[in-house]
Motif scaffolding. Structure first.
Motif, PDB file in Angstrom:
ATOM      1  N   ASN A   9      -8.553   6.845 -19.248  1.00  0.00           N
ATOM      2  CA  ASN A   9      -8.096   6.388 -20.563  1.00  0.00           C
ATOM      3  C   ASN A   9      -9.338   5.946 -21.317  1.00  0.00           C
ATOM      4  O   ASN A   9      -9.859   4.867 -21.075  1.00  0.00           O
ATOM      5  CB  ASN A   9      -7.113   5.221 -20.380  1.00  0.00           C
ATOM      6  CG  ASN A   9      -6.748   4.556 -21.698  1.00  0.00           C
ATOM      7  OD1 ASN A   9      -6.993   5.104 -22.774  1.00  0.00           O
ATOM      8  ND2 ASN A   9      -6.161   3.368 -21.611  1.00  0.00           N
ATOM      9  N   LYS A  11      -9.735   5.128 -24.340  1.00  0.00           N
ATOM     10  CA  LYS A  11      -9.512   4.138 -25.405  1.00  0.00           C
ATOM     11  C   LYS A  11     -10.287   4.534 -26.673  1.00  0.00           C
ATOM     12  O   LYS A  11     -10.477   5.714 -26.928  1.00  0.00           O
ATOM     13  CB  LYS A  11      -9.869   2.730 -24.915  1.00  0.00           C
ATOM     14  CG  LYS A  11      -9.183   2.402 -23.581  1.00  0.00           C
ATOM     15  CD  LYS A  11      -9.234   0.967 -23.200  1.00  0.00           C
ATOM     16  CE  LYS A  11      -8.511   0.765 -21.870  1.00  0.00           C
ATOM     17  NZ  LYS A  11      -8.413  -0.626 -21.469  1.00  0.00           N
ATOM     18  N   HIS A  96       0.858   1.455 -23.601  1.00  0.00           N
ATOM     19  CA  HIS A  96      -0.286   0.699 -23.069  1.00  0.00           C
ATOM     20  C   HIS A  96      -0.230  -0.737 -23.592  1.00  0.00           C
ATOM     21  O   HIS A  96       0.174  -0.976 -24.733  1.00  0.00           O
ATOM     22  CB  HIS A  96      -1.600   1.379 -23.476  1.00  0.00           C
ATOM     23  CG  HIS A  96      -2.769   0.806 -22.743  1.00  0.00           C
ATOM     24  ND1 HIS A  96      -3.359  -0.381 -23.114  1.00  0.00           N
ATOM     25  CD2 HIS A  96      -3.421   1.234 -21.631  1.00  0.00           C
ATOM     26  CE1 HIS A  96      -4.330  -0.653 -22.258  1.00  0.00           C
ATOM     27  NE2 HIS A  96      -4.396   0.312 -21.353  1.00  0.00           N
ATOM     28  N   GLU A 168      -0.068  -1.658 -14.895  1.00  0.00           N
ATOM     29  CA  GLU A 168      -1.346  -2.237 -15.302  1.00  0.00           C
ATOM     30  C   GLU A 168      -1.158  -3.723 -15.604  1.00  0.00           C
ATOM     31  O   GLU A 168      -0.753  -4.089 -16.711  1.00  0.00           O
ATOM     32  CB  GLU A 168      -1.873  -1.532 -16.550  1.00  0.00           C
ATOM     33  CG  GLU A 168      -2.132  -0.058 -16.359  1.00  0.00           C
ATOM     34  CD  GLU A 168      -3.140   0.473 -17.364  1.00  0.00           C
ATOM     35  OE1 GLU A 168      -4.112   1.102 -16.935  1.00  0.00           O
ATOM     36  OE2 GLU A 168      -2.969   0.244 -18.575  1.00  0.00           O
ATOM     37  N   ALA A 172      -5.743  -7.813 -15.499  1.00  0.00           N
ATOM     38  CA  ALA A 172      -6.743  -7.040 -14.752  1.00  0.00           C
ATOM     39  C   ALA A 172      -7.425  -5.983 -15.620  1.00  0.00           C
ATOM     40  O   ALA A 172      -8.374  -5.348 -15.180  1.00  0.00           O
ATOM     41  CB  ALA A 172      -6.084  -6.365 -13.549  1.00  0.00           C
ATOM     42  N   ILE A 173      -6.950  -5.809 -16.846  1.00  0.00           N
ATOM     43  CA  ILE A 173      -7.492  -4.734 -17.688  1.00  0.00           C
ATOM     44  C   ILE A 173      -8.788  -5.164 -18.346  1.00  0.00           C
ATOM     45  O   ILE A 173      -8.826  -6.127 -19.108  1.00  0.00           O
ATOM     46  CB  ILE A 173      -6.469  -4.315 -18.775  1.00  0.00           C
ATOM     47  CG1 ILE A 173      -5.227  -3.706 -18.114  1.00  0.00           C
ATOM     48  CG2 ILE A 173      -7.100  -3.316 -19.749  1.00  0.00           C
ATOM     49  CD1 ILE A 173      -4.139  -3.327 -19.088  1.00  0.00           C
ATOM     50  N   GLY A 174      -9.846  -4.439 -18.015  1.00  0.00           N
ATOM     51  CA  GLY A 174     -11.144  -4.683 -18.636  1.00  0.00           C
ATOM     52  C   GLY A 174     -11.749  -6.032 -18.301  1.00  0.00           C
ATOM     53  O   GLY A 174     -12.709  -6.465 -18.928  1.00  0.00           O
ATOM     54  N   GLY A 213      -6.336  -1.171 -14.040  1.00  0.00           N
ATOM     55  CA  GLY A 213      -6.876  -2.511 -14.259  1.00  0.00           C
ATOM     56  C   GLY A 213      -8.109  -2.714 -13.414  1.00  0.00           C
ATOM     57  O   GLY A 213      -8.004  -2.999 -12.223  1.00  0.00           O
ATOM     58  N   SER A 214      -9.281  -2.511 -14.044  1.00  0.00           N
ATOM     59  CA  SER A 214     -10.564  -2.697 -13.363  1.00  0.00           C
ATOM     60  C   SER A 214     -10.665  -1.896 -12.065  1.00  0.00           C
ATOM     61  O   SER A 214     -11.259  -2.363 -11.089  1.00  0.00           O
ATOM     62  CB  SER A 214     -10.836  -4.183 -13.114  1.00  0.00           C
ATOM     63  OG  SER A 214     -10.902  -4.880 -14.349  1.00  0.00           O
ATOM     64  N   LEU A 233      -4.976   4.722 -13.341  1.00  0.00           N
ATOM     65  CA  LEU A 233      -5.264   4.931 -14.762  1.00  0.00           C
ATOM     66  C   LEU A 233      -6.526   4.118 -15.030  1.00  0.00           C
ATOM     67  O   LEU A 233      -6.538   2.892 -14.867  1.00  0.00           O
ATOM     68  CB  LEU A 233      -4.090   4.452 -15.632  1.00  0.00           C
ATOM     69  CG  LEU A 233      -4.249   4.653 -17.152  1.00  0.00           C
ATOM     70  CD1 LEU A 233      -4.504   6.109 -17.503  1.00  0.00           C
ATOM     71  CD2 LEU A 233      -3.003   4.162 -17.885  1.00  0.00           C
ATOM     72  N   ILE A 234      -7.567   4.828 -15.414  1.00  0.00           N
ATOM     73  CA  ILE A 234      -8.909   4.257 -15.383  1.00  0.00           C
ATOM     74  C   ILE A 234      -9.459   4.107 -16.796  1.00  0.00           C
ATOM     75  O   ILE A 234      -9.597   5.106 -17.514  1.00  0.00           O
ATOM     76  CB  ILE A 234      -9.872   5.197 -14.593  1.00  0.00           C
ATOM     77  CG1 ILE A 234      -9.213   5.767 -13.320  1.00  0.00           C
ATOM     78  CG2 ILE A 234     -11.182   4.491 -14.297  1.00  0.00           C
ATOM     79  CD1 ILE A 234      -8.746   4.738 -12.333  1.00  0.00           C
ATOM     80  N   GLY A 235      -9.794   2.889 -17.182  1.00  0.00           N
ATOM     81  CA  GLY A 235     -10.383   2.660 -18.492  1.00  0.00           C
ATOM     82  C   GLY A 235     -11.895   2.774 -18.434  1.00  0.00           C
ATOM     83  O   GLY A 235     -12.458   3.868 -18.428  1.00  0.00           O
ATOM     84  N   GLY A 236     -12.560   1.638 -18.374  1.00  0.00           N
ATOM     85  CA  GLY A 236     -14.017   1.578 -18.443  1.00  0.00           C
ATOM     86  C   GLY A 236     -14.728   2.581 -17.555  1.00  0.00           C
ATOM     87  O   GLY A 236     -15.666   3.273 -17.999  1.00  0.00           O
TER      88      GLY A 236
HETATM   89  P1  PGA Z   1      -9.886  -0.789 -17.253  1.00  0.00           P
HETATM   90  O1  PGA Z   1      -8.664  -0.310 -18.178  1.00  0.00           O
HETATM   91  O2  PGA Z   1     -10.002   0.224 -16.132  1.00  0.00           O
HETATM   92  O3  PGA Z   1     -11.079  -0.778 -18.163  1.00  0.00           O
HETATM   93  O4  PGA Z   1      -9.542  -2.140 -16.733  1.00  0.00           O
HETATM   94  C1  PGA Z   1      -7.511   0.271 -17.620  1.00  0.00           C
HETATM   95  C2  PGA Z   1      -6.564   0.631 -18.742  1.00  0.00           C
HETATM   96  O5  PGA Z   1      -6.415  -0.158 -19.685  1.00  0.00           O
HETATM   97  O6  PGA Z   1      -5.936   1.715 -18.713  1.00  0.00           O
END
Ligand code: PGA
Length: 251
Positions: A9, A11, A96, A168, A172-174, A213-214, A233-236
């Protein structure tokens, strides 16, 4: 058997040029690889068509990060599900926590988005998760159950079977603060039981439930080893091809 999936993801990150370069890098890394999971990237609307042109979707699925709750019309600035589909994308992230929190997306709105996504053959990656306060006051199971019930339980079993869920936890997100593998497994197993109560055991067993989430290369293997965690689901960490591939290869 349900699918194992690692989805990025992005973003609101990368210019078009940077995004195309990153997608090419991931596509290249997957070319001769045989990952034990499906791999997807969800990218900004502006990047979809260009990225579709440079990746092999048999190896790397493409998705949007959102779509509108209307099919077409006077909704300045919105991007509809048919528009997303017309770029060649086949997935869409919906619900999200950042959309819920900053753009006021309610279950009512999300219900419309899910219906339009399915109508346009887009696979929703539907996000659910509690905030820190709900984790701490112990209401997190109920919160997540309500999010699923309100936005998804109007679907037929057939349509529900097309949904990918992503748990998520918002805390834990970001934040660098990952849920422990036990916390993730506890919630994922609970979510599966909620689905089983509504749609039966078979549908529940076939639903992919991703953790987000991280998630990073160093903790992915431990999370993915849990029986009810079907990927991430992977952000950063999806913004760097090597770390994203590190997570893909955690399976
Ligand atoms: P993150 O984000 O991996 O940067 O914590 C996950 C997300 O919001 O999908």
């Amino acid at each position: 058997m349900r699918k194992k999936i690692v989805a990025g993801n992005w973003k609101m990150n990368t210019t078009l040029q940077e995004g195309v370069a990153l997608a090419k890098e991931v596509n290249e890394a997957l070319k001769d690889a045989t990952p034990k999971c499906d791999v997807v990237i969800a990218v900004p609307f502006t990047h979809l068509a260009s990225i579709n042109a440079v990746i092999d979707q048999n190896k790397l699925g493409l998705g949007a990060e959102n779509c509108a709750d209307h099919k077409s019309g006077a909704y300045t600035g919105e991007v509809s599900a048919p528009m997303v589909a017309s770029t060649g994308a086949t997935y869409v992230i919906l619900g999200h926590s950042e959309r819920r929190q900053y753009y006021g997306e309610t279950s009512e709105i999300l219900k419309e988005k899910v219906a339009l996504a399915l109508e346009n053959n887009l696979t929703p990656i539907f996000c659910i998760g509690e905030v820190l306060e709900e984790r701490e006051n112990g209401t997190y199971h109920d919160v997540v159950k309500k999010q699923i019930e309100e936005a998804l339980f109007n679907l037929s079993a057939e349509d529900f079977g097309k949904i990918i869920l992503a748990y998520e936890p918002v805390w834990a997100i970001g934040t660098g603060k990952t849920a422990t593998d036990e916390q993730a497994e506890d919630m994922h197993a609970y979510i599966r039981s909620v689905i089983a109560d509504r749609y039966g055991k078979e549908v529940a067993e076939n639903t992919s439930i991703l953790y987000g989430g991280s998630c990073k290369p160093s903790n992915a293997a431990q999370l993915f080893a849990k029986p009810d965690v079907d990927g991430g689901l992977i952000g950063g960490a999806s913004l760097d091809a090597a770390s994203f591939m590190g997570i893909v290869n955690a399976f």
